[in-house]
Design a protein around this motif. Structure first.
Motif, PDB file in Angstrom:
ATOM      1  N   GLN A  28       0.816  -1.216   0.000  1.00 31.83           N
ATOM      2  CA  GLN A  28       0.000   0.000   0.000  1.00 31.83           C
ATOM      3  C   GLN A  28       0.852   1.269   0.000  1.00 31.83           C
ATOM      4  O   GLN A  28       0.434   2.298  -0.526  1.00 31.83           O
ATOM      5  CB  GLN A  28      -0.936   0.011   1.203  1.00 31.83           C
ATOM      6  CG  GLN A  28      -2.010  -1.055   1.142  1.00 31.83           C
ATOM      7  CD  GLN A  28      -2.817  -1.157   2.426  1.00 31.83           C
ATOM      8  OE1 GLN A  28      -2.518  -0.499   3.414  1.00 31.83           O
ATOM      9  NE2 GLN A  28      -3.833  -1.997   2.409  1.00 31.83           N
ATOM     10  N   ASN A  29       2.030   1.200   0.596  1.00 34.41           N
ATOM     11  CA  ASN A  29       2.848   2.395   0.757  1.00 34.41           C
ATOM     12  C   ASN A  29       3.952   2.564  -0.279  1.00 34.41           C
ATOM     13  O   ASN A  29       4.482   3.663  -0.425  1.00 34.41           O
ATOM     14  CB  ASN A  29       3.465   2.418   2.156  1.00 34.41           C
ATOM     15  CG  ASN A  29       2.408   2.563   3.230  1.00 34.41           C
ATOM     16  OD1 ASN A  29       1.470   3.337   3.090  1.00 34.41           O
ATOM     17  ND2 ASN A  29       2.551   1.807   4.302  1.00 34.41           N
ATOM     18  N   LEU A  30       4.300   1.509  -0.967  1.00 35.27           N
ATOM     19  CA  LEU A  30       5.393   1.603  -1.935  1.00 35.27           C
ATOM     20  C   LEU A  30       4.936   2.270  -3.226  1.00 35.27           C
ATOM     21  O   LEU A  30       3.822   2.034  -3.698  1.00 35.27           O
ATOM     22  CB  LEU A  30       5.948   0.207  -2.250  1.00 35.27           C
ATOM     23  CG  LEU A  30       6.800  -0.430  -1.165  1.00 35.27           C
ATOM     24  CD1 LEU A  30       7.048  -1.903  -1.476  1.00 35.27           C
ATOM     25  CD2 LEU A  30       8.123   0.305  -1.025  1.00 35.27           C
ATOM     26  N   GLN A  31       5.802   3.075  -3.788  1.00 40.10           N
ATOM     27  CA  GLN A  31       5.527   3.747  -5.059  1.00 40.10           C
ATOM     28  C   GLN A  31       6.225   3.043  -6.225  1.00 40.10           C
ATOM     29  O   GLN A  31       5.692   2.991  -7.325  1.00 40.10           O
ATOM     30  CB  GLN A  31       5.994   5.206  -4.994  1.00 40.10           C
ATOM     31  CG  GLN A  31       5.327   6.009  -3.897  1.00 40.10           C
ATOM     32  CD  GLN A  31       3.826   6.137  -4.092  1.00 40.10           C
ATOM     33  OE1 GLN A  31       3.364   6.323  -5.206  1.00 40.10           O
ATOM     34  NE2 GLN A  31       3.083   6.019  -3.007  1.00 40.10           N
ATOM     35  N   ASP A  32       7.412   2.509  -5.965  1.00 44.06           N
ATOM     36  CA  ASP A  32       8.207   1.853  -7.003  1.00 44.06           C
ATOM     37  C   ASP A  32       7.514   0.554  -7.433  1.00 44.06           C
ATOM     38  O   ASP A  32       7.291  -0.332  -6.609  1.00 44.06           O
ATOM     39  CB  ASP A  32       9.611   1.556  -6.474  1.00 44.06           C
ATOM     40  CG  ASP A  32      10.507   0.943  -7.530  1.00 44.06           C
ATOM     41  OD1 ASP A  32      10.380  -0.269  -7.776  1.00 44.06           O
ATOM     42  OD2 ASP A  32      11.324   1.691  -8.102  1.00 44.06           O
ATOM     43  N   SER A  37       5.831  -5.020  -6.585  1.00 43.42           N
ATOM     44  CA  SER A  37       5.654  -6.377  -7.101  1.00 43.42           C
ATOM     45  C   SER A  37       6.344  -7.405  -6.206  1.00 43.42           C
ATOM     46  O   SER A  37       5.788  -8.475  -5.924  1.00 43.42           O
ATOM     47  CB  SER A  37       6.199  -6.471  -8.527  1.00 43.42           C
ATOM     48  OG  SER A  37       6.138  -7.785  -8.993  1.00 43.42           O
ATOM     49  N   CYS A  38       7.531  -7.075  -5.748  1.00 42.06           N
ATOM     50  CA  CYS A  38       8.271  -7.957  -4.845  1.00 42.06           C
ATOM     51  C   CYS A  38       7.501  -8.164  -3.542  1.00 42.06           C
ATOM     52  O   CYS A  38       7.369  -9.291  -3.057  1.00 42.06           O
ATOM     53  CB  CYS A  38       9.648  -7.383  -4.575  1.00 42.06           C
ATOM     54  SG  CYS A  38      10.678  -8.418  -3.528  1.00 42.06           S
ATOM     55  N   ALA A  39       6.967  -7.090  -2.986  1.00 43.77           N
ATOM     56  CA  ALA A  39       6.198  -7.186  -1.739  1.00 43.77           C
ATOM     57  C   ALA A  39       4.924  -8.005  -1.951  1.00 43.77           C
ATOM     58  O   ALA A  39       4.517  -8.769  -1.074  1.00 43.77           O
ATOM     59  CB  ALA A  39       5.859  -5.794  -1.215  1.00 43.77           C
TER      60      ALA A  39
END
Length: 57
Positions: A28-32, A37-39
């Motif tokens: 929810q917090n990642l922009q990259d 995708s990894c998360a």
């Protein structure tokens, strides 16, 4: 199963649930897109592990 084995599975379920939740928050917090995708992949893996432990009971 012995009570000790059941306690182990209960602990493992709790750990996997926590790790999945942490991955969901990261998604929810990642922009990259690559990190996101990894998360997401990690989140799915922890759900699979949770399901495997749950099915032992």
């Amino acid at each position: 199963m012995s009570p000790k084995e059941l306690n182990y599975i209960e602990d493992a379920l709790g750990h996997e649930k926590f790790l999945k939740t942490q991955c969901q928050e990261a998604v929810q917090n990642l922009q990259d897109p690559e990190l996101k995708s990894c998360a997401e992949q990690l989140m799915q893996k922890h759900q699979q592990i949770f399901d495997n432990f749950y099915n032992l009971v």
